[in-house]
Design an enzyme around this catalytic site. Structure first.
Site, PDB file in Angstrom:
ATOM      1  N   TYR A  98      -2.240 -27.282  58.095  1.00 20.94           N
ATOM      2  CA  TYR A  98      -0.972 -27.113  57.377  1.00 20.94           C
ATOM      3  C   TYR A  98      -1.128 -27.472  55.902  1.00 20.94           C
ATOM      4  O   TYR A  98      -0.440 -26.920  55.042  1.00 20.94           O
ATOM      5  CB  TYR A  98       0.124 -27.970  58.022  1.00 20.94           C
ATOM      6  CG  TYR A  98       0.672 -27.354  59.292  1.00 20.94           C
ATOM      7  CD1 TYR A  98       1.657 -26.367  59.247  1.00 20.94           C
ATOM      8  CD2 TYR A  98       0.186 -27.737  60.533  1.00 20.94           C
ATOM      9  CE1 TYR A  98       2.147 -25.792  60.411  1.00 20.94           C
ATOM     10  CE2 TYR A  98       0.669 -27.167  61.704  1.00 20.94           C
ATOM     11  CZ  TYR A  98       1.651 -26.201  61.632  1.00 20.94           C
ATOM     12  OH  TYR A  98       2.131 -25.627  62.789  1.00 20.94           O
ATOM     13  N   GLU A 140       3.738 -29.291  68.436  1.00 25.11           N
ATOM     14  CA  GLU A 140       2.395 -28.907  68.867  1.00 25.11           C
ATOM     15  C   GLU A 140       1.626 -30.097  69.437  1.00 25.11           C
ATOM     16  O   GLU A 140       0.882 -29.950  70.412  1.00 25.11           O
ATOM     17  CB  GLU A 140       1.652 -28.267  67.694  1.00 25.11           C
ATOM     18  CG  GLU A 140       2.213 -26.897  67.347  1.00 25.11           C
ATOM     19  CD  GLU A 140       1.852 -26.434  65.943  1.00 25.11           C
ATOM     20  OE1 GLU A 140       0.882 -26.978  65.363  1.00 25.11           O
ATOM     21  OE2 GLU A 140       2.543 -25.531  65.421  1.00 25.11           O
ATOM     22  N   ARG A 208      -7.147 -13.375  71.203  1.00 26.09           N
ATOM     23  CA  ARG A 208      -5.958 -12.575  71.509  1.00 26.09           C
ATOM     24  C   ARG A 208      -5.220 -13.216  72.677  1.00 26.09           C
ATOM     25  O   ARG A 208      -5.829 -13.849  73.540  1.00 26.09           O
ATOM     26  CB  ARG A 208      -6.333 -11.131  71.882  1.00 26.09           C
ATOM     27  CG  ARG A 208      -7.029 -10.346  70.790  1.00 26.09           C
ATOM     28  CD  ARG A 208      -6.135 -10.050  69.597  1.00 26.09           C
ATOM     29  NE  ARG A 208      -6.824  -9.189  68.638  1.00 26.09           N
ATOM     30  CZ  ARG A 208      -7.611  -9.640  67.654  1.00 26.09           C
ATOM     31  NH1 ARG A 208      -7.813 -10.947  67.508  1.00 26.09           N
ATOM     32  NH2 ARG A 208      -8.187  -8.789  66.819  1.00 26.09           N
ATOM     33  N   SER A 211      -0.545 -11.750  78.458  1.00 27.74           N
ATOM     34  CA  SER A 211       0.354 -12.321  79.454  1.00 27.74           C
ATOM     35  C   SER A 211      -0.308 -12.338  80.822  1.00 27.74           C
ATOM     36  O   SER A 211      -1.014 -11.400  81.197  1.00 27.74           O
ATOM     37  CB  SER A 211       1.648 -11.505  79.533  1.00 27.74           C
ATOM     38  OG  SER A 211       2.422 -11.673  78.366  1.00 27.74           O
ATOM     39  N   GLY A 272       4.532  -4.332  78.330  1.00 25.61           N
ATOM     40  CA  GLY A 272       5.446  -5.472  78.396  1.00 25.61           C
ATOM     41  C   GLY A 272       5.822  -5.864  79.803  1.00 25.61           C
ATOM     42  O   GLY A 272       6.465  -6.900  80.014  1.00 25.61           O
ATOM     43  N   THR A 274       3.760  -6.861  82.046  1.00 27.24           N
ATOM     44  CA  THR A 274       2.843  -7.847  82.629  1.00 27.24           C
ATOM     45  C   THR A 274       3.552  -9.170  82.936  1.00 27.24           C
ATOM     46  O   THR A 274       3.431  -9.681  84.067  1.00 27.24           O
ATOM     47  CB  THR A 274       1.607  -8.071  81.742  1.00 27.24           C
ATOM     48  OG1 THR A 274       2.009  -8.265  80.392  1.00 27.24           O
ATOM     49  CG2 THR A 274       0.669  -6.886  81.806  1.00 27.24           C
ATOM     50  N   VAL A 384       7.573 -10.953  72.547  1.00 26.53           N
ATOM     51  CA  VAL A 384       7.039  -9.791  71.842  1.00 26.53           C
ATOM     52  C   VAL A 384       5.546  -9.990  71.670  1.00 26.53           C
ATOM     53  O   VAL A 384       5.087 -11.083  71.332  1.00 26.53           O
ATOM     54  CB  VAL A 384       7.741  -9.589  70.472  1.00 26.53           C
ATOM     55  CG1 VAL A 384       7.586 -10.806  69.576  1.00 26.53           C
ATOM     56  CG2 VAL A 384       7.225  -8.341  69.766  1.00 26.53           C
ATOM     57  N   PHE A 385       4.759  -8.951  71.953  1.00 27.17           N
ATOM     58  CA  PHE A 385       3.321  -9.048  71.786  1.00 27.17           C
ATOM     59  C   PHE A 385       2.977  -8.940  70.302  1.00 27.17           C
ATOM     60  O   PHE A 385       3.528  -8.106  69.588  1.00 27.17           O
ATOM     61  CB  PHE A 385       2.609  -7.944  72.561  1.00 27.17           C
ATOM     62  CG  PHE A 385       2.742  -8.089  74.056  1.00 27.17           C
ATOM     63  CD1 PHE A 385       2.847  -9.336  74.640  1.00 27.17           C
ATOM     64  CD2 PHE A 385       2.764  -6.982  74.877  1.00 27.17           C
ATOM     65  CE1 PHE A 385       2.962  -9.482  76.007  1.00 27.17           C
ATOM     66  CE2 PHE A 385       2.883  -7.106  76.250  1.00 27.17           C
ATOM     67  CZ  PHE A 385       2.975  -8.360  76.814  1.00 27.17           C
ATOM     68  N   PRO A 387       2.461 -10.625  66.282  1.00 23.17           N
ATOM     69  CA  PRO A 387       3.304 -11.456  65.431  1.00 23.17           C
ATOM     70  C   PRO A 387       4.783 -11.152  65.645  1.00 23.17           C
ATOM     71  O   PRO A 387       5.170  -9.994  65.802  1.00 23.17           O
ATOM     72  CB  PRO A 387       2.861 -11.062  64.002  1.00 23.17           C
ATOM     73  CG  PRO A 387       1.501 -10.506  64.169  1.00 23.17           C
ATOM     74  CD  PRO A 387       1.501  -9.827  65.518  1.00 23.17           C
TER      75      PRO A 387
END
Length: 393
Positions: A98, A140, A208, A211, A272, A274, A384-385, A387
């Protein structure tokens, strides 16, 4: 949260920063990758960098966070932060990175806006950045602690062996993988994803997320769609076979099927489905009696992955229906619906909780249809797959 003085400055400068963010983010990434080329090689998705979607997502997250702070000064946008935090942990983002982002992002802001970045403006946006960064770091850290408590080693990556490979469609391949170290598979919630790290021909180790479409007999199952120009999906399709080793991170993802007995609507498009398959499998395996409505859109029958599994799981569940829409149905197999997904033709039970997954235009359209059908916004969850370009929506 945001101090009163900084809130006033941010509100006054948000339109200017927002208008320039499209120029700021390319300069930021160019500066950061020049200083830290290993981040592009082994951490950031090179495909999303090339097509600009990752840069849009960064811009959207900062603008959405600042807007949320101004709209609700005493309320942190945890839903947005949780989505980002799960993705960060899944690829191994560390707290000290960061500081790297801050250094190059603010240098890019000064490059683009010049004298408009007065000390007062810089201080206000610095406060926004660190409010967001420190909130993400805290979330996180908790996620990493949960992963460790679940029995996963401190090192994020763990070797798995491919025990089976199945061709779902011409473009979709399913892999069944088992831990190579003999330890139990990590627990996962239906709807979550795993990160896969792959070494490519040029030595880059690209990551990568895929799902999970289910798991059984001490193994996890994930599916990969070959994307046009996708260097990782293409590599996996061409080279990953039964007996090979692959590195996976523990399952993560903030969107998962919640327990309960109320009606559930699962809406997907293309690959989508999966996570929806994992949710249906979980409902069937646990003997759920919930009302379940599955809605799926695809190009045609041959492109529809898990087509037979959808029919089988729907039949297994005592109170489930499926509604499939094909844009270009093949004449040999008449489709139940023709065209894009249209929920006005589907009964949406009162009290429904909805889960959506698919391309952004599909998500927007189906969400609007659900709102029109009376489903509260709080009961509509999406994945959403790639970004997330919907952060400000």
């Amino acid at each position: 949260m945001l101090s009163a003085k900084s809130a006033e400055v941010v509100e006054a400068t948000l339109p200017v920063v927002g208008a320039a963010i499209g120029d700021i983010t390319p300069r930021f990434y160019d500066r950061m990758f020049a200083a830290h080329p290993e981040l592009l090689r082994d951490l950031f998705n090179r495909g999303n960098q090339a097509n600009g979607s990752q840069r849009e997502a960064l811009a959207g997250s900062i603008a959405a966070f600042a807007t949320a702070l101004l709209a609700n000064p005493d309320q942190r946008p945890d839903a947005m932060l949780a989505r980002i935090a799960h993705k960060h942990v899944s690829v191994g983002i560390s707290d000290d990175q960061y500081k790297v982002v801050h250094e190059h992002l603010f240098a890019a802001i000064v490059e683009v806006l010049g004298e408009a970045v007065t000390p007062e403006v810089a201080a206000a946006w610095d406060e926004v950045y660190w409010l967001m960064a420190n909130a993400l770091i805290a979330i996180e850290d908790r996620l990493r602690a949960e992963v460790a408590a679940g029995g996963d080693q401190a090192d994020l990556w763990r070797p798995f062996t491919v025990v089976a490979r199945h061709q779902e469609t011409e473009a979709v391949t399913t892999y069944l993988v088992r831990p190579a170290d003999g330890r139990p598979v990590p627990a996962f919630r239906p709807g979550q994803y795993v990160s896969v790290r792959t070494e490519l021909a040029d030595g880059a180790r690209q990551i990568r997320q895929y799902s999970l479409s289910g798991g059984a007999d001490g193994a996890l199952r994930f599916s990969v769609k070959r994307e046009d120009g996708g260097e990782v999906s293409g590599h996996l399709h061409d080279h990953l076979k039964a007996g090979d080793s692959i590195e996976l991170a523990p399952p993560l993802g903030d969107i998962s099927l919640a327990d309960g007995d109320g009606p559930v609507l699962l809406a997907s498009a293309g690959i989508g489905n999966t996570p929806m398959t994992a949710m249906l499998d979980h409902l069937a395996t646990t003997g759920s009696t919930r009302r379940v409505v599955s809605v799926h859109g695809d190009r045609d029958q041959l492109s529809h992955a898990f087509r037979a599994e959808l029919a089988r799981l729907t039949t297994t569940l005592p109170d489930a229906t499926s509604h499939v829409f094909y844009e270009q149905p093949l004449g040999a197999w008449p489709a139940e619906r023709t065209g894009l997904v249209d929920l006005s033709t589907v009964e949406v039970p009162a009290g429904t909780t909805a889960y959506l997954c698919g391309p952004l235009p599909f998500l927007r359209a189906v969400r609007e249809q659900l709102l029109t059908a009376g489903v509260p916004a709080a009961d509509i969850h999406y994945e959403v797959f790639g970004p997330d370009l919907w952060l400000g929506a």
